[in-house]
Design a protein around this motif. Structure first.
Motif, PDB file in Angstrom:
ATOM      1  N   THR A  59       0.799  -7.803 -12.929  1.00  0.00           N
ATOM      2  CA  THR A  59       0.607  -8.762 -11.849  1.00  0.00           C
ATOM      3  C   THR A  59       0.980  -8.139 -10.512  1.00  0.00           C
ATOM      4  OG1 THR A  59       1.042 -10.614 -13.334  1.00  0.00           O
ATOM      5  CG2 THR A  59       1.306 -11.042 -10.987  1.00  0.00           C
ATOM      6  N   ALA A  60       2.074  -7.407 -10.476  1.00  0.00           N
ATOM      7  CA  ALA A  60       2.506  -6.746  -9.243  1.00  0.00           C
ATOM      8  C   ALA A  60       1.441  -5.771  -8.747  1.00  0.00           C
ATOM      9  CB  ALA A  60       3.843  -6.037  -9.458  1.00  0.00           C
ATOM     10  N   ARG A  61       0.854  -4.996  -9.655  1.00  0.00           N
ATOM     11  CA  ARG A  61      -0.188  -4.029  -9.256  1.00  0.00           C
ATOM     12  C   ARG A  61      -1.402  -4.740  -8.665  1.00  0.00           C
ATOM     13  NH1 ARG A  61       1.359  -1.062 -13.929  1.00  0.00           N
ATOM     14  NH2 ARG A  61      -0.209  -2.130 -15.169  1.00  0.00           N
ATOM     15  N   VAL A  62      -1.843  -5.801  -9.338  1.00  0.00           N
ATOM     16  CA  VAL A  62      -3.008  -6.553  -8.855  1.00  0.00           C
ATOM     17  C   VAL A  62      -2.705  -7.175  -7.491  1.00  0.00           C
ATOM     18  CG1 VAL A  62      -4.443  -8.588  -9.290  1.00  0.00           C
ATOM     19  CG2 VAL A  62      -3.965  -6.985 -11.142  1.00  0.00           C
ATOM     20  N   ASN A  63      -1.541  -7.814  -7.357  1.00  0.00           N
ATOM     21  CA  ASN A  63      -1.188  -8.454  -6.094  1.00  0.00           C
ATOM     22  C   ASN A  63      -1.045  -7.438  -4.962  1.00  0.00           C
ATOM     23  OD1 ASN A  63      -1.298 -10.996  -7.168  1.00  0.00           O
ATOM     24  ND2 ASN A  63       0.895 -11.126  -7.566  1.00  0.00           N
ATOM     25  N   LYS A  64      -0.521  -6.274  -5.271  1.00  0.00           N
ATOM     26  CA  LYS A  64      -0.398  -5.234  -4.245  1.00  0.00           C
ATOM     27  C   LYS A  64      -1.781  -4.799  -3.767  1.00  0.00           C
ATOM     28  CE  LYS A  64       2.022  -0.970  -3.161  1.00  0.00           C
ATOM     29  NZ  LYS A  64       2.888   0.098  -3.662  1.00  0.00           N
ATOM     30  N   ARG A  65      -2.727  -4.658  -4.682  1.00  0.00           N
ATOM     31  CA  ARG A  65      -4.101  -4.301  -4.287  1.00  0.00           C
ATOM     32  C   ARG A  65      -4.712  -5.377  -3.386  1.00  0.00           C
ATOM     33  NH1 ARG A  65      -5.828  -3.393  -9.822  1.00  0.00           N
ATOM     34  NH2 ARG A  65      -4.327  -1.856 -10.463  1.00  0.00           N
ATOM     35  N   ILE A  66      -4.468  -6.641  -3.733  1.00  0.00           N
ATOM     36  CA  ILE A  66      -4.983  -7.747  -2.911  1.00  0.00           C
ATOM     37  C   ILE A  66      -4.398  -7.662  -1.506  1.00  0.00           C
ATOM     38  CG2 ILE A  66      -4.906 -10.263  -2.584  1.00  0.00           C
ATOM     39  CD1 ILE A  66      -5.045 -10.439  -5.725  1.00  0.00           C
ATOM     40  N   MET A  67      -3.092  -7.409  -1.412  1.00  0.00           N
ATOM     41  CA  MET A  67      -2.450  -7.347  -0.100  1.00  0.00           C
ATOM     42  C   MET A  67      -2.874  -6.107   0.688  1.00  0.00           C
ATOM     43  SD  MET A  67      -1.058 -10.182   0.153  1.00  0.00           S
ATOM     44  CE  MET A  67      -0.423  -9.857   1.788  1.00  0.00           C
ATOM     45  N   GLU A  68      -3.172  -5.025   0.016  1.00  0.00           N
ATOM     46  CA  GLU A  68      -3.706  -3.845   0.709  1.00  0.00           C
ATOM     47  C   GLU A  68      -5.041  -4.187   1.365  1.00  0.00           C
ATOM     48  OE1 GLU A  68      -3.672  -1.063  -2.535  1.00  0.00           O
ATOM     49  OE2 GLU A  68      -1.633  -0.362  -2.060  1.00  0.00           O
ATOM     50  N   ARG A  69      -5.863  -4.947   0.654  1.00  0.00           N
ATOM     51  CA  ARG A  69      -7.156  -5.366   1.214  1.00  0.00           C
ATOM     52  C   ARG A  69      -6.950  -6.390   2.327  1.00  0.00           C
ATOM     53  NH1 ARG A  69     -11.306  -7.354  -2.652  1.00  0.00           N
ATOM     54  NH2 ARG A  69     -12.552  -7.119  -0.788  1.00  0.00           N
ATOM     55  N   PHE A  70      -6.023  -7.332   2.141  1.00  0.00           N
ATOM     56  CA  PHE A  70      -5.711  -8.342   3.161  1.00  0.00           C
ATOM     57  C   PHE A  70      -5.318  -7.659   4.477  1.00  0.00           C
ATOM     58  CE2 PHE A  70      -2.215 -10.701   5.242  1.00  0.00           C
ATOM     59  CZ  PHE A  70      -2.861 -11.882   5.580  1.00  0.00           C
ATOM     60  N   ARG A 121      -2.610  -4.731  16.485  1.00  0.00           N
ATOM     61  CA  ARG A 121      -2.609  -3.927  15.248  1.00  0.00           C
ATOM     62  C   ARG A 121      -1.349  -4.205  14.450  1.00  0.00           C
ATOM     63  NH1 ARG A 121      -5.076   1.680  14.409  1.00  0.00           N
ATOM     64  NH2 ARG A 121      -3.329   1.844  12.988  1.00  0.00           N
ATOM     65  N   TRP A 122      -1.548  -4.394  13.158  1.00  0.00           N
ATOM     66  CA  TRP A 122      -0.439  -4.529  12.215  1.00  0.00           C
ATOM     67  C   TRP A 122      -0.493  -3.303  11.326  1.00  0.00           C
ATOM     68  CZ3 TRP A 122       3.010  -8.385  12.786  1.00  0.00           C
ATOM     69  CH2 TRP A 122       2.615  -9.511  13.509  1.00  0.00           C
ATOM     70  N   THR A 123       0.448  -2.397  11.482  1.00  0.00           N
ATOM     71  CA  THR A 123       0.491  -1.184  10.675  1.00  0.00           C
ATOM     72  C   THR A 123       1.483  -1.393   9.540  1.00  0.00           C
ATOM     73  OG1 THR A 123       0.005   0.137  12.623  1.00  0.00           O
ATOM     74  CG2 THR A 123       0.922   1.303  10.717  1.00  0.00           C
ATOM     75  N   VAL A 124       1.022  -1.197   8.321  1.00  0.00           N
ATOM     76  CA  VAL A 124       1.897  -1.339   7.157  1.00  0.00           C
ATOM     77  C   VAL A 124       2.775  -0.095   7.058  1.00  0.00           C
ATOM     78  CG1 VAL A 124       1.986  -1.542   4.640  1.00  0.00           C
ATOM     79  CG2 VAL A 124       0.252  -2.803   5.938  1.00  0.00           C
ATOM     80  N   GLU A 125       4.077  -0.304   7.149  1.00  0.00           N
ATOM     81  CA  GLU A 125       5.039   0.792   7.031  1.00  0.00           C
ATOM     82  C   GLU A 125       5.533   0.944   5.594  1.00  0.00           C
ATOM     83  OE1 GLU A 125       5.368   2.738   9.487  1.00  0.00           O
ATOM     84  OE2 GLU A 125       4.676   1.498  11.162  1.00  0.00           O
ATOM     85  N   ASP A 126       5.626  -0.177   4.878  1.00  0.00           N
ATOM     86  CA  ASP A 126       6.111  -0.160   3.492  1.00  0.00           C
ATOM     87  C   ASP A 126       5.615  -1.423   2.804  1.00  0.00           C
ATOM     88  OD1 ASP A 126       7.475   0.694   1.237  1.00  0.00           O
ATOM     89  OD2 ASP A 126       9.441   0.059   1.944  1.00  0.00           O
ATOM     90  N   MET A 127       5.283  -1.298   1.524  1.00  0.00           N
ATOM     91  CA  MET A 127       4.825  -2.437   0.741  1.00  0.00           C
ATOM     92  C   MET A 127       5.415  -2.319  -0.654  1.00  0.00           C
ATOM     93  SD  MET A 127       0.915  -3.698  -0.214  1.00  0.00           S
ATOM     94  CE  MET A 127       0.377  -3.681   1.479  1.00  0.00           C
ATOM     95  N   ARG A 128       6.049  -3.401  -1.115  1.00  0.00           N
ATOM     96  CA  ARG A 128       6.647  -3.448  -2.456  1.00  0.00           C
ATOM     97  C   ARG A 128       6.177  -4.713  -3.142  1.00  0.00           C
ATOM     98  NH1 ARG A 128      10.260   1.088  -2.946  1.00  0.00           N
ATOM     99  NH2 ARG A 128       9.938   2.054  -0.918  1.00  0.00           N
ATOM    100  N   ALA A 129       5.923  -4.600  -4.446  1.00  0.00           N
ATOM    101  CA  ALA A 129       5.449  -5.752  -5.210  1.00  0.00           C
ATOM    102  C   ALA A 129       6.244  -5.909  -6.488  1.00  0.00           C
ATOM    103  CB  ALA A 129       3.963  -5.587  -5.539  1.00  0.00           C
ATOM    104  N   GLU A 130       6.528  -7.160  -6.815  1.00  0.00           N
ATOM    105  CA  GLU A 130       7.162  -7.487  -8.083  1.00  0.00           C
ATOM    106  C   GLU A 130       6.665  -8.859  -8.505  1.00  0.00           C
ATOM    107  OE1 GLU A 130      11.547  -8.443  -9.804  1.00  0.00           O
ATOM    108  OE2 GLU A 130      11.349  -6.664  -8.551  1.00  0.00           O
ATOM    109  N   GLY A 131       6.044  -8.931  -9.667  1.00  0.00           N
ATOM    110  CA  GLY A 131       5.524 -10.209 -10.158  1.00  0.00           C
ATOM    111  C   GLY A 131       4.546 -10.803  -9.173  1.00  0.00           C
ATOM    112  N   ASP A 132       4.796 -12.073  -8.777  1.00  0.00           N
ATOM    113  CA  ASP A 132       3.863 -12.769  -7.892  1.00  0.00           C
ATOM    114  C   ASP A 132       4.177 -12.575  -6.401  1.00  0.00           C
ATOM    115  OD1 ASP A 132       6.126 -14.335  -7.603  1.00  0.00           O
ATOM    116  OD2 ASP A 132       5.159 -16.210  -8.190  1.00  0.00           O
ATOM    117  N   THR A 133       5.132 -11.697  -6.072  1.00  0.00           N
ATOM    118  CA  THR A 133       5.556 -11.531  -4.684  1.00  0.00           C
ATOM    119  C   THR A 133       5.314 -10.104  -4.184  1.00  0.00           C
ATOM    120  OG1 THR A 133       7.262 -13.213  -5.000  1.00  0.00           O
ATOM    121  CG2 THR A 133       7.525 -11.755  -3.103  1.00  0.00           C
ATOM    122  N   VAL A 134       4.813 -10.020  -2.941  1.00  0.00           N
ATOM    123  CA  VAL A 134       4.626  -8.734  -2.278  1.00  0.00           C
ATOM    124  C   VAL A 134       5.380  -8.778  -0.948  1.00  0.00           C
ATOM    125  CG1 VAL A 134       2.962  -7.099  -1.295  1.00  0.00           C
ATOM    126  CG2 VAL A 134       2.345  -8.440  -3.324  1.00  0.00           C
TER     127      VAL A 134
END
Length: 195
Positions: A59-70, A121-134
Motif C-alpha cells: 500500500t505504501a508503494r502504491v500511495n507513494k507512486r500516486i503522490m509522485e504523480r500528484f 513551484r513546489w519542489t519535493v525534497e523528501d517523501m516517505r510512505a507507510e500504509g495509507d499515509t505519505v
C-alpha cells in the motif's frame, strides 16, 4: 505407520490478492520465510504478520507512486480535471489550525495561491510512505504578484519550507495535514520585520 502432513495454511482472499498484486514474497507465503513450525505448516501468527507487513509495504508503494504523480502533474497546474483523478470529493484539509473540507475548497485554495504567486513551484525534497499515509517535505518558490494573507503584491521572490501528511483511500487523497512556514513568507514579503 505412515505420517500425514498438513498442507500450509491458506491465506485469506484479501491477503492473497495483496500478495499477487505486489508480487514480492509471494513464493514464501507457504511458510518458508521463518514462519514454519516443526510439522511444516505456517503458524497463524506468522501468516497474519506476513500479510499485514505485505499489505503495509504494498500500500505504501502504491500511495507513494500516486503522490509522485500528484506532485508532478497536479501541483504545477492546479487543473480541476487532474484534481478529480487525485483528490477525493470530501477531502478534509488541516492548515494553520483550521479544518476545511471538499475538493472544490481545495481547488479554491490552490487557485488563490497560484494567483498570489504565478509560476508557483513546489519542489519535493523528501517523501516517505507507510500504509495509507505519505509524508512530503516541500520547498515552495514563487514571486509575490497578487494578494496573499492580507498582503498586496510586493513583487518579492519567496522561498519557504512546507511539510504535509496525506492520507489516501481507494487511490485518492482523502485527508491532508499541512504546515507552511508562514512566518518566513510574511517576513520575505515585508509584512513583518525579519528577526
Amino acid at each position: 505407520m505412515r505420517r500425514h502432513t498438513k498442507p500450509a495454511v491458506v491465506l485469506t482472499t484479501p491477503a492473497a490478492l495483496t500478495l499477487s498484486a505486489f508480487g514480492a514474497g509471494a513464493a514464501d507465503a507457504g511458510g518458508t520465510a521463518g514462519g514454519t513450525t516443526g510439522s511444516g505448516s505456517t503458524s497463524r501468527a506468522a501468516a497474519d504478520s506476513f500479510s499485514w507487513n505485505q499489505w503495509n509495504q504494498g500500500t505504501a508503494r502504491v500511495n507513494k507512486r500516486i503522490m509522485e504523480r500528484f506532485t508532478s502533474e497536479f501541483l504545477p497546474t492546479g487543473d480541476p480535471a487532474l484534481a478529480r483523478k487525485f483528490i477525493g470529493p470530501d477531502i478534509v484539509m488541516h492548515f494553520g489550525g483550521r479544518t476545511q473540507q471538499g475538493r472544490d475548497t481545495y481547488l479554491g485554495i490552490v487557485a488563490a495561491n497560484m494567483k498570489a504567486f504565478p509560476g508557483l513551484r513546489w519542489t519535493v525534497e523528501d517523501m516517505r510512505a507507510e500504509g495509507d499515509t505519505v509524508a512530503i517535505r516541500y520547498t515552495m518558490t514563487g514571486t509575490h504578484k497578487g494578494p496573499f494573507a492580507g498582503v498586496e503584491a510586493t513583487g518579492r521572490a519567496i522561498r519557504a519550507e512546507s511539510m504535509a501528511f496525506y492520507r489516501l483511500a481507494h487511490g485518492k487523497i482523502v485527508e491532508e495535514r499541512a504546515q507552511l512556514d508562514m512566518l518566513s513568507i510574511l517576513q520575505q514579503m515585508g509584512a513583518i520585520p525579519a528577526a
